[in-house]
Motif scaffolding. Sequence first.
Motif, short mmCIF file in Angstrom:
data_model
loop_
_atom_site.label_atom_id
_atom_site.label_comp_id
_atom_site.label_asym_id
_atom_site.label_seq_id
_atom_site.Cartn_x
_atom_site.Cartn_y
_atom_site.Cartn_z
N PHE B 39 0.83 -1.20 0.00
CA PHE B 39 0.00 0.00 0.00
C PHE B 39 0.87 1.25 0.00
O PHE B 39 1.99 1.25 0.52
CB PHE B 39 -0.91 0.04 1.24
CG PHE B 39 -2.13 -0.84 1.13
CD1 PHE B 39 -2.02 -2.22 1.22
CD2 PHE B 39 -3.39 -0.28 0.96
CE1 PHE B 39 -3.14 -3.03 1.13
CE2 PHE B 39 -4.52 -1.09 0.88
CZ PHE B 39 -4.40 -2.46 0.96
N LEU B 282 -7.04 3.32 9.59
CA LEU B 282 -8.40 2.85 9.35
C LEU B 282 -9.22 3.92 8.65
O LEU B 282 -9.91 3.66 7.66
CB LEU B 282 -9.02 2.48 10.70
CG LEU B 282 -10.28 1.64 10.70
CD1 LEU B 282 -10.09 0.35 9.93
CD2 LEU B 282 -10.67 1.33 12.14
N GLU B 283 -9.13 5.16 9.15
CA GLU B 283 -9.96 6.23 8.58
C GLU B 283 -9.48 6.64 7.20
O GLU B 283 -10.29 6.83 6.29
CB GLU B 283 -9.94 7.45 9.52
CG GLU B 283 -10.86 8.54 9.01
CD GLU B 283 -10.96 9.73 9.96
OE1 GLU B 283 -10.36 9.69 11.06
OE2 GLU B 283 -11.64 10.72 9.59
N MET B 285 -6.90 5.08 5.16
CA MET B 285 -6.50 4.04 4.20
C MET B 285 -7.50 2.88 4.17
O MET B 285 -7.37 1.99 3.32
CB MET B 285 -5.08 3.56 4.51
CG MET B 285 -4.04 4.68 4.38
SD MET B 285 -2.33 4.13 4.71
CE MET B 285 -2.00 3.18 3.21
N LYS B 286 -8.47 2.88 5.08
CA LYS B 286 -9.56 1.88 5.11
C LYS B 286 -9.05 0.47 5.39
O LYS B 286 -9.63 -0.52 4.94
CB LYS B 286 -10.36 1.86 3.79
CG LYS B 286 -10.53 3.18 3.10
CD LYS B 286 -11.29 4.19 3.90
CE LYS B 286 -11.39 5.50 3.14
NZ LYS B 286 -11.83 6.61 4.03
N VAL B 287 -7.94 0.39 6.10
CA VAL B 287 -7.33 -0.90 6.37
C VAL B 287 -7.11 -1.04 7.87
O VAL B 287 -6.70 -0.09 8.53
CB VAL B 287 -5.99 -1.03 5.61
CG1 VAL B 287 -5.31 -2.34 5.96
CG2 VAL B 287 -6.22 -0.95 4.11
N LEU B 288 -7.40 -2.23 8.39
CA LEU B 288 -7.22 -2.49 9.82
C LEU B 288 -5.86 -3.14 10.08
O LEU B 288 -5.58 -4.21 9.56
CB LEU B 288 -8.33 -3.41 10.34
CG LEU B 288 -8.23 -3.80 11.82
CD1 LEU B 288 -8.33 -2.58 12.73
CD2 LEU B 288 -9.31 -4.82 12.19
#
Lengths: 335, 335
Positions: B39, B282-283, B285-288
């Motif tokens: 990423f 999370l906010e 890159m939308k990844v945990l």
Amino acid sequence: MEGHDRRGIGGGARLTLSWRDVETARERIAGVAHRTPVFHSRQFDEVTGATVFFKAENLQRAGAFKFRGAYNKIRAELEQRSFSEVVAYSSGNHAQAVALVSKLLGVKATIVMPEDAPPAKLAATRGYGADVVLYDRYGGDREEIGEKLVRDRGALLVPPFDDPLIMAGAGTATAELLEEVPDLDFLVVPVSGGGLIAGSATAAKHLRPEITVYGVEPETADDTAQSLAKGERVTIPVPRTIADGLQVPCVGRLTFPIIQRTVERVLLVSDDEMIDTLAWTLERMKVLVEPSGVAGMAAVKHRKADFAGKKVGVIWSGGNLDPKRLATFLGKVAT
Amino acid sequence: MEGHDRRGIGGGARLTLSWRDVETARERIAGVAHRTPVFHSRQFDEVTGATVFFKAENLQRAGAFKFRGAYNKIRAELEQRSFSEVVAYSSGNHAQAVALVSKLLGVKATIVMPEDAPPAKLAATRGYGADVVLYDRYGGDREEIGEKLVRDRGALLVPPFDDPLIMAGAGTATAELLEEVPDLDFLVVPVSGGGLIAGSATAAKHLRPEITVYGVEPETADDTAQSLAKGERVTIPVPRTIADGLQVPCVGRLTFPIIQRTVERVLLVSDDEMIDTLAWTLERMKVLVEPSGVAGMAAVKHRKADFAGKKVGVIWSGGNLDPKRLATFLGKVAT
């Protein structure tokens, strides 16, 4: 809705939509929009009995598929005439997309947003350098406000869905998905104003004529399901649902006939089903999809019987979710 | 630690680590482990002034890089001798990895886990079909429990880090990262027992000799930083930190000399910095990424001056995080 049509025609766009429009959009957005990845989860396949592929538009620029349509629209209009300002009304993701595209193309953006839009979406829109004008979602008429700004400032209106260039841009995600997974039996897409599903179905039916396209709406926001049942556009009171991207009271004038022609039916999901699916996706797949974005997946997860044994494509349409709201949702999930 | 060495030698593995070991591991895991995506975030680059690439091992099978080492170890040992059972002690991600690998390779797994391990990790380990034996993290000796199970059942012990096959497997993630982004100036890797960083640095220094490798530990779990300063392994009381994957009290006997040779220094991050970075990721890159997994990224975000203008590779080492704990963390983030 007169305003849309006038602008659409003024901008030289046709009122129909064809595969060629999607192809042209692909050329226009190439190298600017992300080609988002396609996810697959063995665990989700086990849960559903289907083989499911997720087109991750939550990883698109500005966090939603909306970037594709906004870029295609503004870029195409700039090829026709010169303007220095655009206006959009949006529940959130379209706003961010128009704001970012405007920044990239060097035009000023004014965005009309509901005053109860998620703070993260308001902040992100302003963060891309756009002016934000707020209105009351349950009382105000955002289209009137938008139109007035267009008249007063001579700006280009960028409608959220009811425009062939917007629809064609949205359809490019499905074109990419079918390039990677050509033999899908089903395509499942969230429905708000219908721009995403109109573009998606147009692309899907061209590339894979035997595919079945399902729309998905929140059960409180079933205007498109009602419209299909009645054979004409039905307007409902502004629906209340956690899926803030799907709170449109009526499907589009231009999108509806395309949906009638290409979409088999519209499935309904509850807020709890969207929260459950959002939490599942975060915990098992480590990816954040917002409630509106996860509606299609929620329909597959909670209506397994319809999809068992089939190859299913699902659009994750967006991932913009305030951390505080996410925390509230996760607090509601049974463990 | 005698047990490890005996098993390591018994399994035919050497006590050193070379690029060839990583290459062999790559061949062994090919087609079984995911080649995880890399990423990149324009926004993170803007925040840090660096150009940062994230190797997303949170999207690896079983949710962490651990799958690579576990598969390499068990597969390699099966090439040497026949056994039907494996044992592992682990704070969580190694447990899930060994459980899943065992299922794939058709051997029985017994996992010794701390009784305060996150419920999601306990459930996932059992979900892969492993037997779980619990112990007290702050009082019990997990190695003794593990050894006893090995003696009583004749099983293979799969150590979490202090084993060349485990290290070599872990190093394959960095080999993939450098294939995609060959000209990194820095590689930043979380440190627990040191298996990931030993393997990563071995791969990195072979493929890119001029690279600088930094380790990252929670400030309460700075055993490796202390060990490097002192020139010998320092044991600290079991540290308390939200980064449950980095709670090891002492760096490995085999990993430490490799770290001494290849790692420039170890940076420290606070729990708040890890929570902030986790929420940001999370906010935006939308990844945990779980707290342990985000430690390297937190170091880059909060020590920007060290990385400005440089090309940085960061390992997101895992993404297994209970939704309830995530909700708690998100509630702590200032907006």
